[in-house]
Design a protein around this motif. Structure first.
Motif, short mmCIF file in Angstrom:
data_model
loop_
_atom_site.label_atom_id
_atom_site.label_comp_id
_atom_site.label_asym_id
_atom_site.label_seq_id
_atom_site.Cartn_x
_atom_site.Cartn_y
_atom_site.Cartn_z
N TRP A 17 0.82 -1.21 0.00
CA TRP A 17 0.00 0.00 0.00
C TRP A 17 0.85 1.26 0.00
O TRP A 17 1.92 1.31 0.61
CB TRP A 17 -0.91 0.03 1.22
CG TRP A 17 -2.03 -0.95 1.17
CD1 TRP A 17 -1.96 -2.28 1.42
CD2 TRP A 17 -3.39 -0.68 0.84
NE1 TRP A 17 -3.19 -2.85 1.28
CE2 TRP A 17 -4.10 -1.89 0.91
CE3 TRP A 17 -4.08 0.48 0.49
CZ2 TRP A 17 -5.45 -1.99 0.65
CZ3 TRP A 17 -5.43 0.38 0.23
CH2 TRP A 17 -6.10 -0.83 0.31
N THR A 18 0.36 2.31 -0.67
CA THR A 18 0.94 3.64 -0.62
C THR A 18 -0.22 4.62 -0.41
O THR A 18 -1.37 4.19 -0.25
CB THR A 18 1.69 4.00 -1.92
OG1 THR A 18 0.79 3.92 -3.02
CG2 THR A 18 2.87 3.08 -2.14
N PHE A 29 -5.77 6.03 -0.19
CA PHE A 29 -4.81 4.94 -0.09
C PHE A 29 -4.87 4.08 -1.34
O PHE A 29 -5.93 3.84 -1.90
CB PHE A 29 -5.08 4.12 1.17
CG PHE A 29 -4.94 4.97 2.41
CD1 PHE A 29 -3.69 5.20 2.95
CD2 PHE A 29 -6.03 5.57 2.98
CE1 PHE A 29 -3.54 6.02 4.07
CE2 PHE A 29 -5.90 6.38 4.10
CZ PHE A 29 -4.65 6.60 4.63
N ILE A 30 -3.69 3.61 -1.76
CA ILE A 30 -3.56 2.86 -3.01
C ILE A 30 -3.03 1.46 -2.71
O ILE A 30 -1.97 1.31 -2.11
CB ILE A 30 -2.57 3.57 -3.96
CG1 ILE A 30 -2.99 5.03 -4.15
CG2 ILE A 30 -2.44 2.82 -5.27
CD1 ILE A 30 -1.87 5.92 -4.67
N ALA A 34 -3.52 -4.92 -5.80
CA ALA A 34 -4.87 -5.11 -6.32
C ALA A 34 -5.26 -4.03 -7.33
O ALA A 34 -6.32 -4.11 -7.94
CB ALA A 34 -5.88 -5.13 -5.17
N LYS A 35 -4.42 -3.00 -7.47
CA LYS A 35 -4.71 -1.88 -8.38
C LYS A 35 -6.04 -1.22 -8.01
O LYS A 35 -6.90 -1.00 -8.85
CB LYS A 35 -4.72 -2.32 -9.84
CG LYS A 35 -3.48 -3.04 -10.28
CD LYS A 35 -2.32 -2.09 -10.38
CE LYS A 35 -1.13 -2.81 -10.99
NZ LYS A 35 0.12 -2.51 -10.38
#
Length: 83
Positions: A17-18, A29-30, A34-35
């Motif tokens: 995660w980023t 949050f990214i 999982a895109k």
């Protein structure tokens, strides 16, 4: 409930995660694996408060107090829209 963005929040993100910040200052949050994205922190499930808006009961109806990221205070007059 929401929480303030701080180093602990960033360090506690899982490995895949980023995070990003919208032009309006909202944190998201990214999940790189999982895109996908989410407004909620993947560990705590809480949204992050950026502190740029705050409702105040001391202001006249239709006004909000807000702060820049540098901490300067300003006021927003909310529009009344009729549909």
């Amino acid at each position: 409930m929401a929480a303030d963005l701080n180093l602990e929040w960033i360090c506690s993100l899982p490995r895949t995660w980023t995070y990003g910040i919208t032009r309006g200052g909202r944190v998201f949050f990214i999940n790189e694996e999982a895109k996908s994205t989410t407004w909620l922190h993947p560990v705590t499930g809480e949204a992050v408060v950026t502190g740029h808006r705050r409702q105040s009961t001391d202001l006249p109806t239709g006004w909000e107090e807000a702060y820049t990221f540098e901490g300067a205070r300003y006021y927003i007059k909310l529009s009344q829209f009729k549909l």
